[in-house]
Design a protein around this motif. Structure first.
Motif, PDB file in Angstrom:
ATOM      1  N   GLU A  49       1.108  10.654   4.256  1.00  0.00           N
ATOM      2  CA  GLU A  49       2.017  11.374   3.366  1.00  0.00           C
ATOM      3  C   GLU A  49       2.006  10.764   1.972  1.00  0.00           C
ATOM      4  O   GLU A  49       2.022  11.487   0.965  1.00  0.00           O
ATOM      5  CB  GLU A  49       3.425  11.350   3.952  1.00  0.00           C
ATOM      6  CG  GLU A  49       3.586  12.173   5.224  1.00  0.00           C
ATOM      7  CD  GLU A  49       4.921  11.956   5.919  1.00  0.00           C
ATOM      8  OE1 GLU A  49       5.272  12.766   6.791  1.00  0.00           O
ATOM      9  OE2 GLU A  49       5.610  10.959   5.577  1.00  0.00           O
ATOM     10  N   THR A  50       1.966   9.434   1.908  1.00  0.00           N
ATOM     11  CA  THR A  50       1.934   8.751   0.612  1.00  0.00           C
ATOM     12  C   THR A  50       0.643   9.065  -0.131  1.00  0.00           C
ATOM     13  O   THR A  50       0.666   9.382  -1.337  1.00  0.00           O
ATOM     14  CB  THR A  50       2.068   7.235   0.815  1.00  0.00           C
ATOM     15  OG1 THR A  50       3.313   6.947   1.461  1.00  0.00           O
ATOM     16  CG2 THR A  50       2.019   6.502  -0.525  1.00  0.00           C
ATOM     17  N   PHE A  51      -0.476   9.000   0.555  1.00  0.00           N
ATOM     18  CA  PHE A  51      -1.761   9.303  -0.088  1.00  0.00           C
ATOM     19  C   PHE A  51      -1.802  10.765  -0.538  1.00  0.00           C
ATOM     20  O   PHE A  51      -2.285  11.077  -1.631  1.00  0.00           O
ATOM     21  CB  PHE A  51      -2.915   9.014   0.862  1.00  0.00           C
ATOM     22  CG  PHE A  51      -2.994   7.585   1.331  1.00  0.00           C
ATOM     23  CD1 PHE A  51      -2.399   6.564   0.608  1.00  0.00           C
ATOM     24  CD2 PHE A  51      -3.672   7.265   2.496  1.00  0.00           C
ATOM     25  CE1 PHE A  51      -2.464   5.243   1.035  1.00  0.00           C
ATOM     26  CE2 PHE A  51      -3.753   5.950   2.931  1.00  0.00           C
ATOM     27  CZ  PHE A  51      -3.148   4.941   2.207  1.00  0.00           C
ATOM     28  N   ARG A  52      -1.317  11.655   0.314  1.00  0.00           N
ATOM     29  CA  ARG A  52      -1.282  13.082  -0.038  1.00  0.00           C
ATOM     30  C   ARG A  52      -0.484  13.308  -1.314  1.00  0.00           C
ATOM     31  O   ARG A  52      -0.912  14.053  -2.219  1.00  0.00           O
ATOM     32  CB  ARG A  52      -0.657  13.864   1.109  1.00  0.00           C
ATOM     33  CG  ARG A  52      -0.496  15.366   0.864  1.00  0.00           C
ATOM     34  CD  ARG A  52       0.493  15.949   1.852  1.00  0.00           C
ATOM     35  NE  ARG A  52       1.834  15.362   1.688  1.00  0.00           N
ATOM     36  CZ  ARG A  52       2.808  15.454   2.590  1.00  0.00           C
ATOM     37  NH1 ARG A  52       2.599  16.098   3.722  1.00  0.00           N
ATOM     38  NH2 ARG A  52       3.984  14.903   2.364  1.00  0.00           N
ATOM     39  N   ASP A  53       0.667  12.668  -1.417  1.00  0.00           N
ATOM     40  CA  ASP A  53       1.536  12.874  -2.567  1.00  0.00           C
ATOM     41  C   ASP A  53       0.972  12.260  -3.844  1.00  0.00           C
ATOM     42  O   ASP A  53       1.380  12.662  -4.944  1.00  0.00           O
ATOM     43  CB  ASP A  53       2.924  12.293  -2.274  1.00  0.00           C
ATOM     44  CG  ASP A  53       3.640  13.023  -1.152  1.00  0.00           C
ATOM     45  OD1 ASP A  53       3.219  14.143  -0.796  1.00  0.00           O
ATOM     46  OD2 ASP A  53       4.622  12.457  -0.611  1.00  0.00           O
ATOM     47  N   ARG A  54       0.075  11.285  -3.719  1.00  0.00           N
ATOM     48  CA  ARG A  54      -0.519  10.654  -4.901  1.00  0.00           C
ATOM     49  C   ARG A  54      -1.850  11.297  -5.294  1.00  0.00           C
ATOM     50  O   ARG A  54      -2.457  10.913  -6.282  1.00  0.00           O
ATOM     51  CB  ARG A  54      -0.739   9.156  -4.653  1.00  0.00           C
ATOM     52  CG  ARG A  54       0.540   8.358  -4.485  1.00  0.00           C
ATOM     53  CD  ARG A  54       1.322   8.298  -5.797  1.00  0.00           C
ATOM     54  NE  ARG A  54       2.644   7.705  -5.596  1.00  0.00           N
ATOM     55  CZ  ARG A  54       3.729   8.393  -5.289  1.00  0.00           C
ATOM     56  NH1 ARG A  54       3.660   9.707  -5.119  1.00  0.00           N
ATOM     57  NH2 ARG A  54       4.900   7.797  -5.138  1.00  0.00           N
TER      58      ARG A  54
ATOM     59  N   ALA B  55       0.803  -1.216   0.000  1.00  0.00           N
ATOM     60  CA  ALA B  55       0.000   0.000   0.000  1.00  0.00           C
ATOM     61  C   ALA B  55       0.836   1.266   0.000  1.00  0.00           C
ATOM     62  O   ALA B  55       0.343   2.335  -0.384  1.00  0.00           O
ATOM     63  CB  ALA B  55      -0.928   0.010   1.212  1.00  0.00           C
ATOM     64  N   LEU B  56       2.091   1.181   0.405  1.00  0.00           N
ATOM     65  CA  LEU B  56       2.924   2.375   0.471  1.00  0.00           C
ATOM     66  C   LEU B  56       3.971   2.439  -0.629  1.00  0.00           C
ATOM     67  O   LEU B  56       4.269   3.517  -1.140  1.00  0.00           O
ATOM     68  CB  LEU B  56       3.617   2.451   1.837  1.00  0.00           C
ATOM     69  CG  LEU B  56       2.686   2.539   3.046  1.00  0.00           C
ATOM     70  CD1 LEU B  56       3.497   2.711   4.316  1.00  0.00           C
ATOM     71  CD2 LEU B  56       1.686   3.665   2.889  1.00  0.00           C
ATOM     72  N   THR B  57       4.527   1.307  -1.000  1.00  0.00           N
ATOM     73  CA  THR B  57       5.606   1.319  -1.992  1.00  0.00           C
ATOM     74  C   THR B  57       5.155   0.866  -3.378  1.00  0.00           C
ATOM     75  O   THR B  57       5.927   0.988  -4.334  1.00  0.00           O
ATOM     76  CB  THR B  57       6.767   0.413  -1.526  1.00  0.00           C
ATOM     77  OG1 THR B  57       6.289  -0.949  -1.425  1.00  0.00           O
ATOM     78  CG2 THR B  57       7.301   0.867  -0.175  1.00  0.00           C
ATOM     79  N   GLY B  58       3.932   0.358  -3.475  1.00  0.00           N
ATOM     80  CA  GLY B  58       3.493  -0.207  -4.749  1.00  0.00           C
ATOM     81  C   GLY B  58       2.487   0.628  -5.509  1.00  0.00           C
ATOM     82  O   GLY B  58       1.810   0.122  -6.413  1.00  0.00           O
ATOM     83  N   LEU B  59       2.383   1.926  -5.196  1.00  0.00           N
ATOM     84  CA  LEU B  59       1.386   2.769  -5.852  1.00  0.00           C
ATOM     85  C   LEU B  59       1.898   3.441  -7.118  1.00  0.00           C
ATOM     86  O   LEU B  59       1.117   4.015  -7.870  1.00  0.00           O
ATOM     87  CB  LEU B  59       0.878   3.846  -4.884  1.00  0.00           C
ATOM     88  CG  LEU B  59       0.235   3.336  -3.596  1.00  0.00           C
ATOM     89  CD1 LEU B  59      -0.304   4.507  -2.782  1.00  0.00           C
ATOM     90  CD2 LEU B  59      -0.864   2.327  -3.888  1.00  0.00           C
ATOM     91  N   GLY B  60       3.211   3.381  -7.354  1.00  0.00           N
ATOM     92  CA  GLY B  60       3.766   4.007  -8.541  1.00  0.00           C
ATOM     93  C   GLY B  60       3.777   5.518  -8.420  1.00  0.00           C
ATOM     94  O   GLY B  60       3.618   6.089  -7.331  1.00  0.00           O
ATOM     95  N   ASP B  61       3.922   6.199  -9.568  1.00  0.00           N
ATOM     96  CA  ASP B  61       4.034   7.658  -9.588  1.00  0.00           C
ATOM     97  C   ASP B  61       2.770   8.349 -10.069  1.00  0.00           C
ATOM     98  O   ASP B  61       2.710   9.581 -10.110  1.00  0.00           O
ATOM     99  CB  ASP B  61       5.204   8.082 -10.499  1.00  0.00           C
ATOM    100  CG  ASP B  61       6.539   7.573  -9.977  1.00  0.00           C
ATOM    101  OD1 ASP B  61       6.687   7.496  -8.740  1.00  0.00           O
ATOM    102  OD2 ASP B  61       7.414   7.249 -10.804  1.00  0.00           O
TER     103      ASP B  61
END
Length: 218
Positions: free
Chosen positions: A121-126, A93-99
């Motif tokens: 932070e990951t969701f915000r950035d995506r 869920a954190l490292t496999g979302l791509g760019d």
């Protein structure tokens, strides 16, 4: 529920084992009401068997579901019509979302399995500008308000189980077969960390041992 005697807890466990219903699915329509009528892309983190991803396909041109369990993502593909604009991937869920960025990101009863601040932070950035993040989460009960909401949820939970099952003994839904673990953070701790990462975020305690988080990126 932790304030109840152990005998009552065991009786409730037996009752719900025979009459299961998906607490998380109850929030799916609520999530849709937080979203625009039409969006370009949506990401469902911890998609499970794809119930919410298929609902999101009614709003989004493209939906991508991610879950760490390959078996459950295979099941999601089987349950999803071939014509639906939905794809699935077995990924972290954190490292496999791509760019790629998304107009909508949803996450239901999963974020307590992850490092909370890093997940936000990951969701915000995506999330694309103007996009919406909706989380339905689980918090650790600690305050009197937490315990009162938990106690109030018990009779409602029984009523919902009876209505959903109509008195029948039924197997657990596919969406409820994944392993779960208790939450580590209290609601107060969740609010503090979420506000530090997502300015203007809105959080609220809910019945059925859940809380909700909604944030729109400007």
């Amino acid at each position: 529920m932790s304030l109840l005697p152990h005998r009552a807890l065991r009786a409730l466990d037996r009752f719900h084992a025979a009459r299961p219903w998906d607490h998380n699915a109850r929030f799916h329509r609520w999530i849709l009401r937080r979203l625009p009528e039409r969006v370009g892309s949506a990401l469902d983190v911890g998609c499970g068997s794809g119930d919410l991803a298929r609902l999101l396909a009614g709003r989004a041109e493209r939906v991508h579901g991610v879950d760490a369990d390959p078996e459950i993502t295979d099941r999601a593909r089987q349950l999803t019509p071939a014509a639906a604009p939905v794809t699935y991937a077995a990924a972290d869920a954190l490292t496999g979302l791509g760019d790629r960025s998304y107009d909508v990101i949803t996450c239901v009863a999963v974020v307590h399995h992850l490092p909370f601040t890093r997940a936000l932070e990951t969701f915000r950035d995506r999330l694309a500008p103007g996009g919406t993040l909706v989380i339905v989460g689980v918090a650790r009960e600690r305050t009197p308000v937490d315990h009162l909401l938990g106690i109030a949820s018990i009779p409602l939970n029984i009523v919902m189980a009876l209505l959903k099952n109509r008195g029948r003994t039924t197997p657990r839904p596919v969406s409820m077969t994944a392993r779960t673990r208790p939450a580590d953070l209290t609601f107060t701790e969740i609010v503090r960390e979420a506000r530090a990462v997502l300015p203007g975020v809105r959080l609220r305690r809910r019945l059925f041992w859940r809380y909700t988080l909604v944030w729109r990126r400007r």
